[in-house]
Design an enzyme around this catalytic site. Structure first.
Site, PDB file in Angstrom:
ATOM      1  N   ASP A  69       9.441 -70.044 -55.905  1.00 22.62           N
ATOM      2  CA  ASP A  69       9.344 -71.506 -55.100  1.00 22.62           C
ATOM      3  C   ASP A  69      10.136 -71.651 -53.689  1.00 22.62           C
ATOM      4  O   ASP A  69       9.721 -72.088 -52.808  1.00 22.62           O
ATOM      5  CB  ASP A  69      10.101 -72.516 -56.128  1.00 22.62           C
ATOM      6  CG  ASP A  69       9.231 -72.645 -57.559  1.00 22.62           C
ATOM      7  OD1 ASP A  69       8.222 -73.292 -57.549  1.00 22.62           O
ATOM      8  OD2 ASP A  69       9.312 -71.623 -58.242  1.00 22.62           O
ATOM      9  N   GLU A  70      11.211 -70.831 -54.038  1.00 20.24           N
ATOM     10  CA  GLU A  70      12.317 -70.884 -52.778  1.00 20.24           C
ATOM     11  C   GLU A  70      11.813 -70.232 -51.608  1.00 20.24           C
ATOM     12  O   GLU A  70      11.654 -70.624 -50.451  1.00 20.24           O
ATOM     13  CB  GLU A  70      13.611 -70.145 -53.187  1.00 20.24           C
ATOM     14  CG  GLU A  70      14.578 -69.914 -52.010  1.00 20.24           C
ATOM     15  CD  GLU A  70      15.874 -69.509 -52.547  1.00 20.24           C
ATOM     16  OE1 GLU A  70      16.270 -69.535 -53.806  1.00 20.24           O
ATOM     17  OE2 GLU A  70      16.592 -69.326 -51.493  1.00 20.24           O
ATOM     18  N   ARG A  71      11.052 -68.948 -51.881  1.00 22.76           N
ATOM     19  CA  ARG A  71      10.591 -68.375 -50.652  1.00 22.76           C
ATOM     20  C   ARG A  71       9.147 -69.121 -49.980  1.00 22.76           C
ATOM     21  O   ARG A  71       9.130 -69.056 -48.684  1.00 22.76           O
ATOM     22  CB  ARG A  71      10.105 -66.917 -50.998  1.00 22.76           C
ATOM     23  CG  ARG A  71      11.442 -66.042 -51.071  1.00 22.76           C
ATOM     24  CD  ARG A  71      11.345 -64.886 -51.761  1.00 22.76           C
ATOM     25  NE  ARG A  71      12.757 -64.374 -52.495  1.00 22.76           N
ATOM     26  CZ  ARG A  71      12.897 -63.305 -53.203  1.00 22.76           C
ATOM     27  NH1 ARG A  71      11.930 -63.000 -53.780  1.00 22.76           N
ATOM     28  NH2 ARG A  71      14.123 -63.076 -53.654  1.00 22.76           N
TER      29      ARG A  71
END
Lengths: 259, 385
Positions: free
Chosen positions: B244-246
């Site tokens: 999700d972060e990337r």
């Protein structure tokens, strides 16, 4: 309390506005349509009053098909329902005809309070709220920078050049608001999704029981005889200061009859 | 990925919020080295921007992934990368595991107020001695009755000085030691807990308006029930959370790069040299066109990744490739923007120098380029897992 907010779709405030060559009316296709900025304040005020006093907010617009976007925006801010008067015969209506159509639609729905933005950014006449009030036989308390409803009364601060006047009226009444009144909310994700399911009543001139002879360009009390594009900006006058700049400017202003 | 009228309406709301509530204040926040997270997050929470895809039962919006994509595209228009990064920590870096695996009580207590923007959170994985090598962490949580007692230090923690709670990765299995992938858990740690402290606020090259801290856990006691999901699954949960972060990090970076190119193009159109606008110079046109083409390429990959993510397909590959490529691209874009602005590109009074400093982080934060290459290598059967 049942509150109506009258909103108008106008060309994007920052877009270049044009008139149509064929009938000298505003070219609404030439720019993106947005909700008239002052109407956002009107919607916000209606929502605040309904939140504080309980009640329903109905957004009313008159305009071409794509004005439905503006109704939806008001619904996404939180209004409960919409009424959209849309009909080819409305095209070219002036302020008098607009006020007639809106007043008829409003009269048929028994509102306690009708709120307008104090002017639109396209026509900028500021007369429709007053005309609608007159046609409905209701008190007009316009240019409000603050609105309070207490029981059967509405009290406003009317913005003036010198400050404000306290004005009161019995409900039902027509109010118009200025931008000082509040900070319109941003439509939220939930508001946007909920707006899809809210009822919007689409009316033609016949549905609304309007007399088509009083509407449109042919019924307008004014006509655009001709129009021309604004001439390009002329080069200004440069006053070079050689120790006498102030005097030169004063002379220039006097010559131009500014002072 | 199909964006509807509702996505575009939401875009307008976010755009207005960025223009009115963020960009006018960014210079001040950059100078202060911090921005008012609680105040700003409450505004974002009020339009539902913090919990878009989360369960409506816990204050989310049940939105499709397209809304997250639109949110990130618009936040990429912020005048400094620190603010969107801090927002993305709240929406996509510290909360996905809690929403996916957390107990109802944890979600009620911590997720709900976070999605409303009443609480600020951080994700704490890296340590002074373990960054890219997540399995190298040594922070541990020792079972004592119904509590875990946490000791260790965490590094590079975004929102670290303002957070109300931390999503902490720690070793909960006493047999698990640095180098092991097993025996770790994600734990919700309230920052009001005795023994928790901010070791220091770190001064950085870029993203200055975002507070970054080293956090100290000195016998911090939290109930066992603060563990997110199954104890011992922390590493795997965090690896999933990294996707999700990337993805979101890449959405932000692509949007920021496109805006930087637009602004540079406008500048070159306005500024004249040798008797004509700089933009009339074909060498400059082609360099910008090349960079636009690279931005388009990664944007296309991201839209593909976003679509697959929406369909529940694992996007580790796409997220890793996009993160790697956009990290490298923004460095090139920022360098070109500085060069084409000449002296003004080197001066702090224009946006360009800040963009140059901020852009450098994309290849480091959220998994460095080398970590992305390692993931891709392993997916291609090279190197050992």
């Amino acid at each position: 309390m049942k509150i109506a907010v009258c909103v108008k779709q106008v060309p994007d405030t920052w877009a270049e506005k044009k008139l149509r060559d064929d009938d000298s009316t505003l070219d609404r296709e030439a720019a993106d349509g947005v909700m008239n900025e002052l109407d956002e304040y009107a919607v916000e005020e209606a929502l605040r009053l309904a939140e504080a006093n309980g009640g329903e907010v109905v957004v009313v617009t008159m305009g071409p098909e794509r004005a439905a976007e503006t109704v939806r925006k008001a619904l996404s801010m939180g209004a409960d329902a919409g009424v959209h008067l849309v009909d080819d015969s409305l095209h070219g209506s002036d302020a008098l005809a607009t006020s007639y159509a809106l007043a008829e639609v409003l009269a048929a729905r028994n509102f306690d309070l009708v709120i307008f933005g104090s002017e639109s950014t396209d026509a900028r006449m500021s007369v429709v709220p007053a005309m609608v009030a007159e046609r409905l036989g209701l008190p007009q308390v316009t240019f409000a920078q603050k609105v309070d409803v207490d029981g059967s009364k509405v009290a406003i601060q009317r913005q003036t050049e010198y400050g404000y006047d306290d004005v009161e009226a019995e409900l039902p009444a027509v109010v118009s608001v200025v931008e000082k009144i509040n900070e319109p909310r941003y439509p939220s994700f939930k508001g946007i999704m909920a707006a899809k399911k809210k009822p919007v009543e689409t009316l033609t001139v016949a549905d609304a029981g309007l007399d088509a002879a009083k509407l449109g360009a042919t019924a307008a009390w004014t006509k655009v005889a001709s129009f021309a594009a604004r001439p390009p900006k002329a080069a200004g006058t440069v006053v070079t200061d050689e120790g006498d700049g102030g005097a030169k400017i004063a002379t220039y202003l006097t010559e131009q009859k500014f002072v | 990925m199909k964006l509807t009228e509702e996505h575009e309406q939401f875009r307008s709301s976010v755009r207005r919020l960025v223009d009115e509530e963020i960009n006018p204040f960014i210079d001040e926040w950059e100078a202060a080295g911090i921005f008012p997270a609680h105040e700003l997050f409450a505004k974002l929470g009020s339009i539902g921007a913090l919990g878009l895809e989360y369960d409506a039962q816990f204050g989310g919006g049940d939105a499709d992934h397209g809304f997250t994509f639109v949110l990130a595209e618009e936040l990429g228009r912020c005048d400094a990368a620190g603010v969107p990064m801090a927002i993305a920590v709240q929406t996509s870096m510290a909360t996905p595991a809690l929403a996916r695996y957390g107990s109802e009580e944890l979600k009620r207590t911590w997720l709900e107020p976070t999605l409303r923007g009443e609480m600020v959170c951080s994700i704490a994985v890296s340590e002074p001695d373990a960054g890219s090598d997540v399995a190298g962490i040594s922070t541990h949580a020792t079972l004592d009755g119904d509590d875990y007692v946490i000791n260790g230090r965490k590094m590079w923690i975004t929102n670290g000085t303002q957070a109300d709670w931390i999503c902490l990765l720690a070793r909960t299995d006493p047999l698990s030691k640095p180098g092991d992938y097993h025996g770790m858990s994600l734990i919700v740690v309230p920052t009001s807990s005795p023994g928790f402290s901010v070791g220091r606020k770190i001064e950085k090259m870029g993203n200055r308006c975002s507070d970054t801290a080293e956090l100290v856990f000195d016998n911090v006691r939290v109930p066992v029930s603060n563990v997110i999901g199954e104890p011992g699954r922390g590493f795997q949960q965090q690896m999933a959370q990294f996707q999700d972060e990337r993805l979101v990090g890449a959405y932000l970076a692509v949007s920021g790069a496109r805006r930087a190119l637009h602004r540079t193009k406008e500048y070159l159109q306005q500024r004249s040299a040798f008797g004509k606008p700089l933009l009339a110079n074909q060498a400059l046109q082609y360099r910008l066109a090349e960079l636009y083409a690279d931005v388009d390429t990664i944007d296309g990959l991201l839209r593909f990744a976003a679509q697959r993510y929406s369909e529940g397909i694992d996007v580790t590959r796409e997220a890793s490739v996009a993160k790697l490529k956009v990290g490298r691209l923004v460095r090139e874009v920022a360098d070109a923007c500085v060069q084409f602005h000449g002296g003004m590109g080197y001066a702090e009074e224009m946006w360009v120098a800040r963009y140059f400093r901020d852009a450098r982080l994309v290849s480091i934060g959220g998994g460095a380029d080398e970590v992305m290459l390692r993931i891709i290598s392993m997916m291609e059967g090279m190197g050992k897992k």
